[in-house]
Design a protein around this motif. Structure first.
Motif, mmCIF file in Angstrom:
data_model
loop_
_atom_site.group_PDB
_atom_site.id
_atom_site.type_symbol
_atom_site.label_atom_id
_atom_site.label_comp_id
_atom_site.label_asym_id
_atom_site.label_seq_id
_atom_site.Cartn_x
_atom_site.Cartn_y
_atom_site.Cartn_z
ATOM 1 N N ALA A 74 0.828 -1.209 0.000
ATOM 2 C CA ALA A 74 0.000 0.000 0.000
ATOM 3 C C ALA A 74 0.864 1.262 0.000
ATOM 4 C CB ALA A 74 -0.934 -0.005 1.211
ATOM 5 N N ARG A 75 1.952 1.200 0.747
ATOM 6 C CA ARG A 75 2.862 2.355 0.782
ATOM 7 C C ARG A 75 3.486 2.571 -0.606
ATOM 8 N NH1 ARG A 75 8.839 2.139 0.312
ATOM 9 N NH2 ARG A 75 9.608 3.981 1.359
ATOM 10 N N ASP A 76 3.918 1.464 -1.247
ATOM 11 C CA ASP A 76 4.507 1.566 -2.586
ATOM 12 C C ASP A 76 3.475 2.082 -3.586
ATOM 13 O OD1 ASP A 76 6.877 0.639 -1.636
ATOM 14 O OD2 ASP A 76 6.618 -1.410 -2.345
ATOM 15 N N TYR A 77 2.255 1.543 -3.494
ATOM 16 C CA TYR A 77 1.238 1.959 -4.469
ATOM 17 C C TYR A 77 0.843 3.413 -4.261
ATOM 18 C CZ TYR A 77 -2.035 1.433 -8.134
ATOM 19 O OH TYR A 77 -2.659 1.591 -9.345
ATOM 20 N N ARG A 78 0.845 3.825 -2.998
ATOM 21 C CA ARG A 78 0.536 5.229 -2.702
ATOM 22 C C ARG A 78 1.547 6.151 -3.391
ATOM 23 N NH1 ARG A 78 0.669 8.352 3.149
ATOM 24 N NH2 ARG A 78 -0.041 10.307 2.288
ATOM 25 N N ARG A 79 2.814 5.727 -3.353
ATOM 26 C CA ARG A 79 3.855 6.538 -3.999
ATOM 27 C C ARG A 79 3.689 6.543 -5.519
ATOM 28 N NH1 ARG A 79 9.612 5.229 -1.387
ATOM 29 N NH2 ARG A 79 10.168 6.908 -2.799
ATOM 30 N N ILE A 80 3.297 5.399 -6.079
ATOM 31 C CA ILE A 80 3.060 5.337 -7.528
ATOM 32 C C ILE A 80 1.920 6.291 -7.904
ATOM 33 C CG2 ILE A 80 2.178 3.855 -9.389
ATOM 34 C CD1 ILE A 80 3.639 1.500 -8.011
ATOM 35 N N ALA A 81 0.814 6.223 -7.137
ATOM 36 C CA ALA A 81 -0.349 7.075 -7.423
ATOM 37 C C ALA A 81 0.026 8.546 -7.286
ATOM 38 C CB ALA A 81 -1.491 6.720 -6.474
ATOM 39 N N GLN A 82 0.817 8.851 -6.258
ATOM 40 C CA GLN A 82 1.259 10.231 -6.036
ATOM 41 C C GLN A 82 2.104 10.709 -7.219
ATOM 42 O OE1 GLN A 82 1.222 12.388 -2.850
ATOM 43 N NE2 GLN A 82 1.646 13.780 -4.551
ATOM 44 N N GLY A 83 3.035 9.864 -7.662
ATOM 45 C CA GLY A 83 3.897 10.225 -8.788
ATOM 46 C C GLY A 83 3.096 10.432 -10.061
ATOM 47 N N ASN A 84 2.135 9.550 -10.298
ATOM 48 C CA ASN A 84 1.298 9.680 -11.502
ATOM 49 C C ASN A 84 0.469 10.950 -11.462
ATOM 50 O OD1 ASN A 84 1.974 7.427 -13.049
ATOM 51 N ND2 ASN A 84 0.743 6.095 -11.777
ATOM 52 N N ALA A 85 -0.105 11.252 -10.317
ATOM 53 C CA ALA A 85 -0.926 12.467 -10.196
ATOM 54 C C ALA A 85 -0.061 13.708 -10.381
ATOM 55 C CB ALA A 85 -1.620 12.488 -8.831
ATOM 56 N N ASP A 86 1.144 13.684 -9.823
ATOM 57 C CA ASP A 86 2.067 14.821 -9.976
ATOM 58 C C ASP A 86 2.399 15.049 -11.448
ATOM 59 O OD1 ASP A 86 2.158 15.206 -7.280
ATOM 60 O OD2 ASP A 86 4.084 14.223 -6.971
ATOM 61 N N PRO A 93 -2.364 16.960 -4.118
ATOM 62 C CA PRO A 93 -2.007 15.589 -3.766
ATOM 63 C C PRO A 93 -3.231 14.679 -3.781
ATOM 64 C CG PRO A 93 -2.132 16.914 -1.786
ATOM 65 C CD PRO A 93 -2.347 17.848 -2.938
ATOM 66 N N PRO A 94 -3.069 13.441 -4.263
ATOM 67 C CA PRO A 94 -4.233 12.549 -4.311
ATOM 68 C C PRO A 94 -4.635 12.061 -2.914
ATOM 69 C CG PRO A 94 -2.267 11.385 -5.024
ATOM 70 C CD PRO A 94 -1.847 12.802 -4.779
ATOM 71 N N HIS A 95 -5.940 11.803 -2.759
ATOM 72 C CA HIS A 95 -6.432 11.291 -1.475
ATOM 73 C C HIS A 95 -6.264 9.774 -1.379
ATOM 74 C CE1 HIS A 95 -8.030 15.024 -0.086
ATOM 75 N NE2 HIS A 95 -8.807 15.170 -1.145
ATOM 76 N N GLY A 96 -6.416 9.075 -2.510
ATOM 77 C CA GLY A 96 -6.356 7.617 -2.410
ATOM 78 C C GLY A 96 -6.534 6.914 -3.739
ATOM 79 N N TRP A 97 -6.766 5.632 -3.644
ATOM 80 C CA TRP A 97 -6.874 4.793 -4.838
ATOM 81 C C TRP A 97 -7.693 3.550 -4.511
ATOM 82 C CZ3 TRP A 97 -4.754 0.184 -3.379
ATOM 83 C CH2 TRP A 97 -3.836 0.238 -2.328
#
Lengths: 112, 133
Positions: free
Chosen positions: A44-56, A69-73
């Motif tokens: 979940a921590r890794d995926y959170r970083r992926i989602a954050q990077g994609n949103a950025d 910053p994204p709230h979640g996925w």
């Protein structure tokens, strides 16, 4: 009672975990071994970083505000789904679970 | 009435779109052209295609490592951004694959404003059964 444990009271929620920013499992409840909860927290921590990077990157390339910053996925599988909000992750049934309510609760609990 | 039109009726819907597995944007609808346009949707579709692939890899790995089942195949991916959310589905495509079809339908998605977003309703439309021809 732990604040995140109350999420298990919602229909369809099978596992809920709280993790630190480095992916270390702080606490977890539900139908899963401690080892797998630790893995889930890391995932979940890794995926959170992926989602954050994609949103950025989406925000940078498109110039559109409101993505970061994204709230979640949510990753919705055939029978099980994984939802992440902030440093919380839970596994829920893909069908029959009140997903809107679960997301609202996750968001509320993540502020505590 | 197409699925894209139905997606546009969701509360807070800003855009609905179809895209190829590689992310190329196909048909789309836009409710607020001053906020979101075709070029942004194209980038978004590519991001969603990438995330569906990543999630698929993770689901396969997770099931193999833990012995848990029910994650693969991935049906939908959702990113909940600060103000907007995007929900995309590859379910129809997956159903065609499982039926042994070589010609696959596009993936579909919807962009919604978070304050009104109804994720369950979005999934219900995206998972609507359609006959595999």
């Amino acid at each position: 009672m732990s604040m995140i444990r109350r999420l298990l009271a919602l229909d369809g929620v099978n596992v809920v975990c709280h993790f630190r920013d480095d992916g270390y499992l702080v606490e977890g409840y539900g139908l899963m071994s401690h080892n797998d909860m630790s893995r889930l927290a890391q995932f979940a921590r890794d995926y959170r970083r992926i989602a954050q990077g994609n949103a950025d990157q989406l925000a940078m390339f498109s110039g559109m505000r409101g993505w970061t910053p994204p709230h979640g996925w949510i990753i919705r599988g055939a029978r099980q789904s994984v939802c992440g909000i902030a440093n919380l992750v839970c596994i829920v049934d893909s069908f029959g679970a009140p997903l809107n309510e679960i997301l609202m609760e996750l968001r509320e609990v993540s502020h505590w | 009435m197409t699925t894209l039109d139905d997606l546009m009726k969701l509360p807070g819907a800003m855009a609905a779109f179809e895209f190829r597995g590689g992310g190329e944007l196909l048909e789309h609808r836009i409710a607020y052209p001053d906020r979101i346009n075709q070029s942004i949707l194209d980038l978004l579709a590519h991001m969603c295609a990438a995330n569906l692939s990543i999630a698929t890899m993770q689901a396969r790995g997770w099931e193999k490592m833990t012995g848990m089942e029910g994650f693969y195949p991935i049906q939908e991916f959702t990113l909940i951004g600060f103000d907007w959310s995007v929900v995309v589905s590859g379910l129809l495509r997956e159903q065609h694959k499982q039926a042994g079809k070589f010609s696959l339908p596009p993936l579909m998605g919807v962009v919604m404003a978070n304050e009104k977003a109804d994720y369950e309703a979005a999934f219900a439309i995206l998972e609507r059964k359609e006959p595999v021809q």
